[in-house]
Design an enzyme around this catalytic site. Structure first.
Site, PDB file in Angstrom:
ATOM      1  N   LYS A   1       0.846  -1.193   0.000  1.00 26.52           N
ATOM      2  CA  LYS A   1       0.000   0.000   0.000  1.00 26.52           C
ATOM      3  C   LYS A   1       0.886   1.250   0.000  1.00 26.52           C
ATOM      4  CE  LYS A   1       0.022   1.858   4.224  1.00 26.52           C
ATOM      5  NZ  LYS A   1       0.048   1.818   5.625  1.00 26.52           N
TER       6      LYS A   1
ATOM      7  N   HIS B   1      -1.266  -5.583   5.933  1.00 30.26           N
ATOM      8  CA  HIS B   1      -0.789  -6.501   6.980  1.00 30.26           C
ATOM      9  C   HIS B   1      -1.781  -6.649   8.133  1.00 30.26           C
ATOM     10  CE1 HIS B   1       0.648  -2.823   8.981  1.00 30.26           C
ATOM     11  NE2 HIS B   1       0.823  -3.521  10.080  1.00 30.26           N
TER      12      HIS B   1
ATOM     13  N   GLU C   1      -1.360   5.573  17.927  1.00 31.06           N
ATOM     14  CA  GLU C   1       0.024   5.121  18.107  1.00 31.06           C
ATOM     15  C   GLU C   1       0.825   6.170  18.861  1.00 31.06           C
ATOM     16  OE1 GLU C   1       1.468   2.705  14.542  1.00 31.06           O
ATOM     17  OE2 GLU C   1       0.471   4.407  13.634  1.00 31.06           O
TER      18      GLU C   1
ATOM     19  N   HIS D   1      -6.077   0.186   5.976  1.00 33.71           N
ATOM     20  CA  HIS D   1      -6.268  -0.784   7.061  1.00 33.71           C
ATOM     21  C   HIS D   1      -7.620  -0.689   7.771  1.00 33.71           C
ATOM     22  CE1 HIS D   1      -2.108  -1.459   6.402  1.00 33.71           C
ATOM     23  NE2 HIS D   1      -1.690  -0.350   6.984  1.00 33.71           N
TER      24      HIS D   1
ATOM     25  N   LYS E   1      -0.838   9.557  15.193  1.00 36.48           N
ATOM     26  CA  LYS E   1       0.531   9.302  15.665  1.00 36.48           C
ATOM     27  C   LYS E   1       0.877  10.265  16.790  1.00 36.48           C
ATOM     28  CE  LYS E   1       2.565   7.135  11.653  1.00 36.48           C
ATOM     29  NZ  LYS E   1       2.322   5.768  12.095  1.00 36.48           N
TER      30      LYS E   1
HETATM   31  O1  LIG Z   1       0.961   0.292   7.640  1.00 33.34           O
HETATM   32  C1  LIG Z   1       1.204   0.940   8.634  1.00 33.34           C
HETATM   33  O2  LIG Z   1       0.979   0.388   9.838  1.00 33.34           O
HETATM   34  C2  LIG Z   1       1.661   0.857  10.998  1.00 33.34           C
HETATM   35  C3  LIG Z   1       0.892   0.316  12.176  1.00 33.34           C
HETATM   36  O3  LIG Z   1       0.893  -1.077  12.157  1.00 33.34           O
HETATM   37  P1  LIG Z   1       1.520  -1.899  13.325  1.00 33.34           P
HETATM   38  O4  LIG Z   1       1.516  -3.293  12.833  1.00 33.34           O
HETATM   39  O5  LIG Z   1       2.904  -1.343  13.583  1.00 33.34           O
HETATM   40  O6  LIG Z   1       0.626  -1.689  14.499  1.00 33.34           O
HETATM   41  C4  LIG Z   1       1.742   2.368  11.023  1.00 33.34           C
HETATM   42  O7  LIG Z   1       2.584   2.789  12.076  1.00 33.34           O
HETATM   43  C5  LIG Z   1       2.319   2.874   9.727  1.00 33.34           C
HETATM   44  O8  LIG Z   1       2.334   4.291   9.703  1.00 33.34           O
HETATM   45  C6  LIG Z   1       1.507   2.373   8.551  1.00 33.34           C
HETATM   46  O9  LIG Z   1       2.149   2.713   7.343  1.00 33.34           O
END
Ligand SMILES: O=C1O[C@H](COP(=O)(O)O)[C@@H](O)[C@H](O)[C@H]1O
Length: 457
Positions: A137, A167, A205, A229, A326
């Site tokens: 992505k 993911h 996050e 996601h 974030k």
């Molecule tokens: O795809 C992404 O996911 C992460 C968060 O996923 P995690 O598995 O680390 O919880 C995100 O921090 C990132 O910015 C984003 O591109």
């Protein structure tokens, strides 16, 4: 698994951050639990890397993922790196010709416009039979470019061999939504507009930019997390019962939800914000615009929230709130299902002031069911009891899970082309409203709960 033919994973964008942080450790975690897999890893990128550097990266990442000898040694014995321009027909042809293998997976760890250029070259030169394309992505950067990219990739290989990576679909708690919802008598009868008042999908996050300004500043929270996601998670929460977990049943159900979803009023139903200087766990965080690599003129948001309506009989009138940000003070990666109040509580009972809810934590895994029960002391008071549990144990990191499905040629954990387009269709009106500046940019100090007044569960 042992009968599986050797697979070559050709990673385009191999010198980049995503390969180092997620993809290679994902291979490590996969080999840790399935050491019998036969895998050759070829890295390719524009940048020159010497063989020792590449070997070191692969070795460290495999160890980080937990791969032991001899599985890690087998990968290290055959892995190699090729510097070159994969958008150039001749360079790409030479690269593919140098990879004799039974099965080829081309993994695009590249920005969308470069992915498109490489795919255009692949269309011209052709790919070996059976090749799988795994595409990171964002898939395109708008509805129009996602459509173009879909048309292009499916001229190279059929849809079932295009794996659009998300993911979150490898997160076992997300997959567990299927069992939780459809393998219990308890949930499904109340899993609709009569039982549920509101659903939230939160991905808060504490991490900041993690040296990813080059990527993040061009995308922001809405594109980075919600467009991809969180809409997928929403679809798993909202989909109709499926007859089987077969690829067709599962992905049709996801597509059906997304087609019914929209942001009714992009100005009223969206919010954005950006972090200002603050402190996270004693670590000083600068204002977002002062972070290295950020272009303040872009006006990128670091927190975004949208309210999605799902126009069908099950969900009419139930808001699905999707939010991600974030540099917040607390990690909260969860779905919260807010149940409706009961139609009638027996007269004479009192003290109940908190609505029941189900909290499904994606990371760390777990769930909490907040239920109203008789309280202590006076038997006719009411209070909340919390039932806690785990949702099964993950045996692979999400990237490992997703990689396993790619290597097995099982597209269930990948986003289908129509779903990728629908996700862009849903967020585009919001992006347009934001481009017009119709929605103000809120501010929040790093380490806080977000902009003042934003609801939290
Ligand atoms: O795809 C992404 O996911 C992460 C968060 O996923 P995690 O598995 O680390 O919880 C995100 O921090 C990132 O910015 C984003 O591109």
């Amino acid at each position: 698994m042992t009968s599986q033919p050797a697979t070559t994973l050709l990673i385009l964008g191999a010198s980049g951050d995503l390969t180092r942080r997620l993809l290679l450790p994902g291979i490590g975690t996969l080999l840790a639990s399935q050491p019998e897999r036969r895998l050759q890893v070829v890295g390719a990128d524009l940048r020159e890397l010497d063989a020792d550097d590449w070997h070191g990266r692969v070795r460290d990442a495999l160890a980080e993922g937990g791969a032991g000898a001899p599985a890690a040694d087998a990968v290290l014995a055959t892995t190699r790196y090729a510097a070159g321009d994969a958008t150039d027909d001749e360079a790409l042809r030479a690269l593919l010709a140098s990879i004799p293998c039974d099965r080829l997976v081309i993994y695009f760890a590249l920005p969308p416009h470069v992915t498109e250029l490489v795919c255009a070259a692949l269309e011209r030169i052709g790919v070996p039979g059976g090749t799988i394309l795994a595409i990171e992505k964002p898939f395109g950067d708008s509805l129009a470019t996602a459509r173009e990219l879909n048309a292009l990739v499916t001229r190279i290989v059929p849809e079932e061999r295009v794996f659009r990576i998300d993911h979150m679909l490898g997160l076992h708690t997300v997959l567990n939504l299927i069992g939780l919802r459809f393998a219990n008598r308890l949930m499904e009868p109340v899993w609709d507009r009569d039982g549920i008042e509101r659903v939230e999908v939160l991905y808060d996050e504490t991490v900041t930019l993690e040296d990813r300004a080059g990527y993040y500043d061009r995308n922001g929270a809405l594109r980075d997390m919600i467009q991809s996601h969180l809409l997928q998670i929403m679809a798993m929460l909202a989909m109709e019962p499926i007859a089987s977990v077969g690829e067709r049943d599962l992905r049709d159900a996801v597509g059906q939800v997304l087609r019914a979803a929209r942001v009714v009023d992009p100005v009223r139903d969206s919010r954005r914000g950006r972090y200002a200087a603050g402190d996270i766990d004693g670590r000083a965080v600068p204002d977002y615009t002062a972070e290295q690599g950020v272009d303040p003129a872009r006006g990128t948001e670091t927190i975004a929230e949208i309210e999605v309506a799902i126009d069908n009989q099950r969900w009419a009138g139930v808001p699905f709130v999707l939010r991600s940000g974030k540099s917040l003070g607390e990690v909260r990666k969860r779905a919260v299902i807010h149940w409706r109040a009961p139609a009638h509580v027996p007269s004479g009972m009192h003290g109940r002031d908190t609505p029941d809810k189900l909290v499904i934590d994606f990371k760390p895994d777990g769930f909490e069911l907040h239920l109203t029960t008789n309280g202590k002391g006076d038997p006719f008071t009411l209070e909340q009891t919390v039932l806690r549990g785990e949702l099964g144990g993950a045996h692979l990191l999400p990237y490992g899970e997703v990689l396993a499905s790619i290597l097995d040629g099982d597209p269930r954990l990948a986003v289908r082309g129509d779903a990728a387009e629908e996700c862009w269709r849903i967020v585009e009106p919001v992006l347009e409203a934001w481009r017009r500046d119709d929605v103000p940019m809120a501010s929040y100090p790093a380490g806080s709960t977000g902009p003042e007044g934003w609801a939290t569960s």
